[in-house]
Design an enzyme around this catalytic site. Structure first.
Site, PDB file in Angstrom:
ATOM      1  CD  GLU A  80      -3.028  -0.723   0.569  1.00 26.44           C
ATOM      2  OE1 GLU A  80      -3.184   0.317  -0.089  1.00 26.44           O
ATOM      3  OE2 GLU A  80      -4.274  -1.410   0.742  1.00 26.44           O
ATOM      4  CD  GLU A 111       7.140 -21.927   9.289  1.00 30.04           C
ATOM      5  OE1 GLU A 111       7.679 -22.228  10.534  1.00 30.04           O
ATOM      6  OE2 GLU A 111       6.240 -21.059   9.295  1.00 30.04           O
TER       7      GLU A 111
END
Length: 293
Positions: A80, A111
């Site tokens: 954003e 991960e």
């Protein structure tokens, strides 16, 4: 002893036997309690915001490194920033274990892929800032990412929900989110991730303010690339410069959609070149540029 993020939260006895309203009330209370974990983090978030703004001002990049839910929180924050504050998209890098998902498949084994972390961190340079996020603070992907990034000379911000997180050993700025154990034990997509998202939003918003992209609560460096944002931009021009709808629209057009120069044009600058020069003299901050008029 289990880490805090793996413990079973209080008040969970018979949770699956309770009414919908009772379960939802418990979940809401747990989310609120997670936010209380930010109370002691303001100094760390301020330090982190300074590291981020310094990186951007010096031409560096901001890197997010995480896995799973923490990676999604990093993505939600970082993706954003170009639209909200007019940052170059190339100045933001998001490295998520297994890559950014395009669907609902997000395998957990990625991960642990330290080789992928080494590859992902290859683009980190001195002058950059890294935000590593991990609820446990021991996830191998972000842990190895920051090891390589630190050796490259980057500044490291680490966010974790366990106080003794190994991640903090590599941090220039360590931010411990003291969230309670989850209502659903180990489901850190809930309280821990909520606190992470808020912490990231607070830190990057403070960065945007310190870079001069916020004026009286208005995003004056927004990229107005759709109808809603053009209307917002014109409203900002009207509010700050005190002009009509038509004058605001004309100023935005003359400035080719660049909001700060448009505001200065509406406020009295004679040309876009003059407006740009005023902003250059003020380091991109609108308020001191307006004071020159």
């Amino acid at each position: 002893m289990l880490p805090q993020t793996e413990m079973l939260g209080e008040g969970t006895k018979g949770l699956d036997l309770r009414s919908d309203a009772d379960v939802l009330a418990c979940l809401l209370d747990a989310q609120k309690a997670a936010l209380n974990g930010l109370d002691g983090c303001l100094a760390g978030l301020s330090q982190g915001a300074a590291l981020l703004s310094n990186a951007i001002k010096s031409g560096g990049r901001i890197h997010y490194a995480a896995a799973g839910s923490s990676g999604l929180m990093g993505l939600a924050d970082g993706a954003e920033l170009p639209g909200t504050y007019g940052l170059s998209p190339e100045s933001i890098s998001i490295s998520m274990a297994g890559g950014i998902p395009t669907g609902a498949e997000m395998p957990g084994h990625t991960e642990d892929d330290v080789d992928a972390a080494k590859v992902a961190s290859a683009g980190v340079r001195s002058g950059d800032a890294v935000i590593a996020i991990s609820a446990s603070g021991s996830t191998p992907f972000p842990l190895d990412f920051v090891r390589h990034a630190r050796s490259a000379g980057a500044k490291i911000i680490c966010i974790a929900n366990n106080n003794d997180a190994p991640l903090f050993e590599h941090a220039d700025c360590a931010i411990f989110l003291n969230t309670p154990p989850e209502l659903i034990a180990g489901s850190t997509r809930m309280g821990a991730a909520t606190a992470q998202k808020v912490a990231l939003n607070m830190m990057s918003t403070l960065m945007g303010i310190r870079l001069g992209h916020v004026h009286d609560g208005m995003m004056v460096n927004v990229v107005a690339d759709n109808r809603k944002l053009r209307q917002r931009a014109e409203g900002i021009i009207k509010k700050i410069a005190g002009v009509s709808d038509a004058e605001a629209s004309l100023a935005l057009h003359k400035a080719a959609g660049n909001l700060k120069p448009a505001i200065l044009l509406a406020a009295g600058a004679t040309t876009v070149t003059q407006a740009d020069q005023m902003l250059a003299q003020s380091g991109g901050h609108l308020r001191p540029a307006l004071e020159q008029l």
